[in-house]
Write an enzyme that holds these catalytic residues in place. Structure first.
Site, PDB file in Angstrom:
ATOM      1  N   ASP A 198      55.915  66.491  83.479  1.00  0.00           N
ATOM      2  CA  ASP A 198      55.280  65.192  83.233  1.00  0.00           C
ATOM      3  C   ASP A 198      55.457  64.260  84.430  1.00  0.00           C
ATOM      4  OD1 ASP A 198      57.971  64.309  82.976  1.00  0.00           O
ATOM      5  OD2 ASP A 198      57.956  64.926  80.865  1.00  0.00           O
ATOM      6  N   ASP A 203      36.652  69.045  91.975  1.00  0.00           N
ATOM      7  CA  ASP A 203      36.571  70.349  91.319  1.00  0.00           C
ATOM      8  C   ASP A 203      35.132  70.876  91.290  1.00  0.00           C
ATOM      9  OD1 ASP A 203      38.160  72.247  89.647  1.00  0.00           O
ATOM     10  OD2 ASP A 203      36.641  71.739  88.159  1.00  0.00           O
ATOM     11  N   GLU A 261      35.921  71.217  96.460  1.00  0.00           N
ATOM     12  CA  GLU A 261      36.226  72.625  96.209  1.00  0.00           C
ATOM     13  C   GLU A 261      34.904  73.363  96.383  1.00  0.00           C
ATOM     14  OE1 GLU A 261      38.195  75.633  92.922  1.00  0.00           O
ATOM     15  OE2 GLU A 261      36.743  74.145  92.321  1.00  0.00           O
ATOM     16  N   HIS A 279      46.753  76.599  92.140  1.00  0.00           N
ATOM     17  CA  HIS A 279      46.902  76.873  90.708  1.00  0.00           C
ATOM     18  C   HIS A 279      45.909  77.921  90.193  1.00  0.00           C
ATOM     19  CE1 HIS A 279      43.622  74.154  91.140  1.00  0.00           C
ATOM     20  NE2 HIS A 279      43.254  74.386  89.892  1.00  0.00           N
ATOM     21  N   ASP A 280      44.924  78.308  91.014  1.00  0.00           N
ATOM     22  CA  ASP A 280      43.977  79.348  90.605  1.00  0.00           C
ATOM     23  C   ASP A 280      44.302  80.683  91.259  1.00  0.00           C
ATOM     24  OD1 ASP A 280      42.495  77.549  89.097  1.00  0.00           O
ATOM     25  OD2 ASP A 280      41.107  77.101  90.738  1.00  0.00           O
ATOM     26  N   ASP A 323      42.695  64.830  91.252  1.00  0.00           N
ATOM     27  CA  ASP A 323      41.622  65.779  90.990  1.00  0.00           C
ATOM     28  C   ASP A 323      40.462  65.021  90.365  1.00  0.00           C
ATOM     29  OD1 ASP A 323      40.624  68.576  90.529  1.00  0.00           O
ATOM     30  OD2 ASP A 323      42.764  69.002  90.766  1.00  0.00           O
ATOM     31  N   ASP A 367      60.000  68.589  83.860  1.00  0.00           N
ATOM     32  CA  ASP A 367      59.879  67.994  82.532  1.00  0.00           C
ATOM     33  C   ASP A 367      60.998  66.965  82.363  1.00  0.00           C
ATOM     34  OD1 ASP A 367      59.576  67.452  79.852  1.00  0.00           O
ATOM     35  OD2 ASP A 367      60.510  69.327  79.176  1.00  0.00           O
TER      36      ASP A 367
HETATM   37  O1  ISL Z   1      40.018  80.592  89.300  1.00  0.00           O
HETATM   38  C1  ISL Z   1      38.999  81.120  89.616  1.00  0.00           C
HETATM   39  C2  ISL Z   1      38.774  82.528  89.466  1.00  0.00           C
HETATM   40  O2  ISL Z   1      39.901  83.109  88.927  1.00  0.00           O
HETATM   41  C3  ISL Z   1      37.906  80.374  90.197  1.00  0.00           C
HETATM   42  O3  ISL Z   1      36.697  81.024  90.121  1.00  0.00           O
HETATM   43  C4  ISL Z   1      37.815  79.010  89.560  1.00  0.00           C
HETATM   44  O4  ISL Z   1      37.304  79.129  88.279  1.00  0.00           O
HETATM   45  C5  ISL Z   1      36.920  78.145  90.399  1.00  0.00           C
HETATM   46  O5  ISL Z   1      37.513  78.059  91.634  1.00  0.00           O
HETATM   47  C6  ISL Z   1      36.829  76.755  89.813  1.00  0.00           C
HETATM   48  O6  ISL Z   1      38.106  76.232  89.676  1.00  0.00           O
HETATM   49  C7  ISL Z   1      38.259  74.940  89.245  1.00  0.00           C
HETATM   50  O7  ISL Z   1      37.516  74.665  88.082  1.00  0.00           O
HETATM   51  C8  ISL Z   1      37.892  75.364  86.896  1.00  0.00           C
HETATM   52  C9  ISL Z   1      39.397  75.326  86.644  1.00  0.00           C
HETATM   53  O8  ISL Z   1      39.731  76.257  85.656  1.00  0.00           O
HETATM   54  C10 ISL Z   1      40.191  75.617  87.886  1.00  0.00           C
HETATM   55  O9  ISL Z   1      41.555  75.499  87.635  1.00  0.00           O
HETATM   56  C11 ISL Z   1      39.726  74.671  88.938  1.00  0.00           C
HETATM   57  O10 ISL Z   1      40.463  74.762  90.127  1.00  0.00           O
HETATM   58  C12 ISL Z   1      37.159  74.699  85.795  1.00  0.00           C
HETATM   59  O11 ISL Z   1      37.381  73.326  85.863  1.00  0.00           O
END
Ligand code: ISL
Length: 594
Positions: free
Chosen positions: A60, A231, A291, A366-367, A129, A52
């Site tokens: 940011d 995505d 993805e 991040h997921d 992304d 930040d």
């Molecule tokens: O994070 C998941 C389960 O906990 C995954 O099923 C995830 O939702 C899936 O991989 C899709 O992810 C992507 O699209 C989502 C977003 O929330 C995620 O951060 C992104 O990586 C919706 O845009």
């Protein structure tokens, strides 16, 4: 005599033909199409949590700019930046309200341009992304679309007129009700959203929508962006007759992960990808990374086979999905996962791309929870060694290597005790769903300490000061208290740190194309603690041995394999002779093979 001479000559010709064809076939197998996006190491930055610069508690673009020299020092080649577009942030930027503007909290387009230039000046590419399965409901297209049934943008989204009755059930991954159609009273119709109700799905069946997306993609490429991570690109195609399907029917066709598989199997999906390739991707030297949610090993090649001209590579989910209990809500089975299953998954996915297409290797993003907490061991005595082991795995497998910010220093899960600490829509809405069903949520809160996405989203730990040097304000999500020990500043000054091991391991990959392009052969598939494999490229051979356990293991090499020199290890001393190696807990060793 004459006949004998002819027979000898013919015999010679047959043999030499065979040799030639064997050489040719070997050649064609080992022929490598070198690409920057295959050999480059990718570092993923979650901008909200990296740095930040203005004290509002949110990372940011100027924060990232201030860390460019650090990023360069890692030795990585490509940045994948999570969404930085204008967004109301229901899903931290995965709900985009303007694809060509920068989120105010993150900065301005001028900041973005400076970041891109700063990266390019340092020889680093930038992959953005691309979130085009859905937009935000605050996007102008949706505002128009929902305003009237005859609006010219109506067909940019999926609508179900209420006079037709209840829409056919579709599952929403994030909605509190679990349902993917939400009623909108302005036009007395339901709209479709596979994620939250603030993320309406775009209608790819409409060529006008596709054209608008391609135009937007070209604008970013014309600016100099080097690729897109797309995505849930596997979900974009829908059957617009919206058939009624039940979970049971889907189970019969797809087995487990019913909705993910169904969503990834829409009609015309590959036609859209080919069109996108022809209209946009083929005109630039870019990385097209999908993805691959819901994509199975059997249909993986369809996405990335070079001859089909669709995408370049993608993320599969089989690895990171290992070990969850049935029933959803990301609850890990207490028995966890076995190394033999893990090896089997990564080996099978390697084999799919052995001759065509290209894969990727990641253990966190991040997921996902933090990789050392999920796949290694974050107890103090094993933290360092297991973090290094996982880095070694990622950087010695075949496929593009992805490292998530913070994994270079071994950041761990934060393990929130209270639902109030969570910021992620997924966890919060699952919690509400469970409450609405009258379930006792304690067990789930406990489970999410290991699996929830926010574990992987806590602020980067730069130093041991307040808020780990991430912000001078109040961070948008709590900083892990272990930043006092686990932080960049401490590790930069310690030659034996995880960070310094990471530098060495990246250099090893860079100096040895065998680690990128070499074929992969699994050894000892049934060994419960050791993951060992050989990488081969022409004359060059390397053996990777990883001890995924807390025990010391004496590993006898399979017959015919003899160790050469040690190229890298995360312990100072390796007890080894030609036929066997003794590995300490979470020890890794890479050898040149004789
Ligand atoms: O994070 C998941 C389960 O906990 C995954 O099923 C995830 O939702 C899936 O991989 C899709 O992810 C992507 O699209 C989502 C977003 O929330 C995620 O951060 C992104 O990586 C919706 O845009």
């Amino acid at each position: 005599m004459y006949k004998i001479v002819v027979a000898i000559i013919l015999g010679y010709m047959v043999i030499s033909c065979k040799l030639n064809s064997a050489e040719n076939s070997n050649d064609s197998k080992s022929e490598i199409q070198r690409e920057w996006w295959k050999e480059g190491v990718v570092y993923q930055i979650y901008p909200r949590s990296f740095k930040d610069s203005d004290g509002n508690g949110v990372g940011d673009l100027r924060g990232i700019i201030s860390k460019l020299d650090y990023i360069k020092s890692l030795g990585i080649d490509i940045i994948w930046l999570n969404p930085v577009y204008k967004s109301p942030n229901t899903d931290n930027g995965y709900d985009i309200s303007d694809y060509e503007a920068i989120m105010e909290e993150f900065g301005t387009m001028a900041d973005f341009d400076e970041l891109l230039e700063g990266l390019h000046n340092r020889g680093i590419k930038l992959v953005m992304d691309l979130v085009v399965n859905h937009s935000s409901d605050e996007h102008r297209w949706f505002q128009e679309s929902r305003s009237a049934r005859n609006n010219s943008y109506r067909n940019f989204y999926h609508w179900w007129p209420a006079e037709k009755g209840e829409p056919p059930y579709r599952r929403s991954f994030f909605d509190v009700t679990g349902k993917a159609w939400t009623y909108d009273k302005t036009t007395n119709a339901y709209y479709l959203h596979y994620f939250s109700r603030k993320q309406p799905d775009l209608k790819w069946e409409n060529p006008e929508l596709r054209r608008a997306i391609y135009k937007m993609m070209r604008n970013w490429f014309d600016k100099g962006v080097d690729g897109f991570r797309m995505d849930v690109i596997s979900f974009i195609a829908k059957d617009t007759t919206y058939p009624r399907v039940t979970e049971e029917e889907l189970k019969e066709i797809y087995g487990d992960d019913t909705w993910g598989r169904y969503y990834a199997d829409g009609p015309n999906l590959h036609a859209y990808l080919r069109e996108m390739n022809e209209e946009v991707l083929s005109q630039y030297d870019v990385m097209a990374l999908g993805e691959g949610a819901g994509v199975t090993i059997d249909n993986a090649l369809k996405f990335v086979d070079e001859d089909r001209k669709e995408l370049d590579l993608f993320f599969h989910f089989d690895g990171v999905s290992l070990g969850y209990s049935p029933g959803g809500y990301k609850q890990l089975d207490p028995e966890g996962w076995s190394l033999t299953e893990f090896k089997d998954i990564y080996t099978r996915w390697n084999d799919v791309f052995a001759e065509k297409g290209w894969g990727s290797i990641y253990l966190g993003n991040h997921d996902q929870p933090r990789m050392v907490s999920r796949w290694g061991n974050d107890a103090p005595e094993y933290h360092n060694k297991s973090a290094e082991l996982l880095q070694t795995f990622i950087l010695s497998m075949r496929g593009t290597a992805f490292i998530y910010y913070g994994d270079e220093i071994g950041m761990t899960n934060i393990r929130f005790d209270n639902i109030e600490d969570y910021r992620d829509i997924e966890t919060i809405n699952w919690y509400k769903q469970l409450k609405n069903m009258g379930k006792n949520t304690d067990k789930y809160i406990e489970g999410w300490k290991l699996s929830a996405r926010d574990n992987g989203r806590t602020p980067m730990q730069w130093n041991n000061s307040l808020n780990a040097g991430f912000t001078s304000g109040i961070p948008w999500i709590k900083v892990n208290s272990n930043h006092k020990k686990i932080n960049v500043a401490a590790q930069e000054n310690d030659s034996g740190s995880i960070l310094n091991y990471f530098h060495k391991m990246i250099q090893l990959r860079k100096n040895n194309p065998v680690l990128v392009y070499g074929s992969y052969e699994l050894l000892s598939p049934d060994h419960p603690q050791i993951y060992a494999y050989v990488r081969t490229l022409g004359e060059s051979k390397m053996l990777v041995v990883l001890n995924f356990s807390t025990e010391e293991i004496e590993y006898q090499l399979p017959v015919g394999i003899k160790t050469g020199s040690v190229e890298i290890s995360n312990y100072d001393v390796t007890d080894v002779n030609e036929e066997r190696v003794v590995l300490k807990p979470y020890q890794t060793v890479i050898f040149t093979l004789k």
